[in-house]
Design an enzyme around this catalytic site. Structure first.
Site, PDB file in Angstrom:
ATOM      1  N   CYS A  73      33.916 -85.138  -6.823  1.00 28.67           N
ATOM      2  CA  CYS A  73      34.825 -85.115  -5.680  1.00 28.67           C
ATOM      3  C   CYS A  73      35.806 -83.968  -5.854  1.00 28.67           C
ATOM      4  CB  CYS A  73      35.497 -86.456  -5.441  1.00 28.67           C
ATOM      5  SG  CYS A  73      36.887 -86.889  -6.456  1.00 28.67           S
ATOM      6  N   CYS A 133      33.028 -86.871  -1.351  1.00 31.50           N
ATOM      7  CA  CYS A 133      33.915 -86.368  -0.306  1.00 31.50           C
ATOM      8  C   CYS A 133      33.294 -85.104   0.272  1.00 31.50           C
ATOM      9  CB  CYS A 133      35.329 -86.120  -0.824  1.00 31.50           C
ATOM     10  SG  CYS A 133      35.498 -84.734  -1.950  1.00 31.50           S
ATOM     11  N   CYS A 178      30.040 -77.989  -3.917  1.00 32.89           N
ATOM     12  CA  CYS A 178      29.152 -78.406  -5.003  1.00 32.89           C
ATOM     13  C   CYS A 178      28.339 -77.219  -5.496  1.00 32.89           C
ATOM     14  CB  CYS A 178      28.219 -79.507  -4.514  1.00 32.89           C
ATOM     15  SG  CYS A 178      27.179 -80.205  -5.806  1.00 32.89           S
TER      16      CYS A 178
END
Length: 137
Positions: free
Chosen positions: A8, A80, A87
């Site tokens: 996250c 999230c 990412c």
């Protein structure tokens, strides 16, 4: 043994709670890690809310995703939208799963209202984590 990374934004609430529940439900069938695209430190509300449900995350640390660059994960779970977009690419067999949860640390109101919001998000994460382990580990 499966390797799971929960990612996250700040690795302070949602990913930490998911880390705790995934580890709990997986028992010894998975290694679970959590990280953030930033590092914000462990949120004390998250620690307390998880302790209410018998999960101790008080020894967890807030880690940056780059710390785990050398681990070949089976699953990366982004919790999230910001983490999903930021990412990093995992060039292995890693399967990326996205399930966005509201950030309880962004809630405002009285202490009672904040605790209620943390509980609400915790319960969503618990249900998701239990189902994920049943289906994937």
């Amino acid at each position: 043994m499966k390797k799971i990374l929960v990612l996250c934004t700040g690795n302070s609430c949602r990913s930490q709670m998911a880390h705790g529940y995934l580890k709990h439900f997986a028992n010894d069938k998975a290694q679970v890690y959590s990280a953030g695209v930033e590092v914000h430190g462990l949120n004390p509300f998250a620690i307390g809310i998880m302790a209410e449900d018998g999960i101790d995350i008080s020894k967890h640390t807030s880690n940056h995703v780059d710390e785990y660059a050398d681990i070949e994960f089976d699953y990366v779970i982004t919790v999230c939208d910001n983490a999903k977009e930021a990412c990093p690419f995992f060039p292995t067999k890693t399967k990326t799963i996205h399930h966005s949860f509201e950030d309880p640390s962004k809630a405002s109101g009285t202490a009672k209202e904040l605790i209620a919001e943390f509980r609400r998000v915790r319960d969503q994460i618990k249900a998701f984590s239990e189902e994920f382990i049943k289906e994937n580990v």
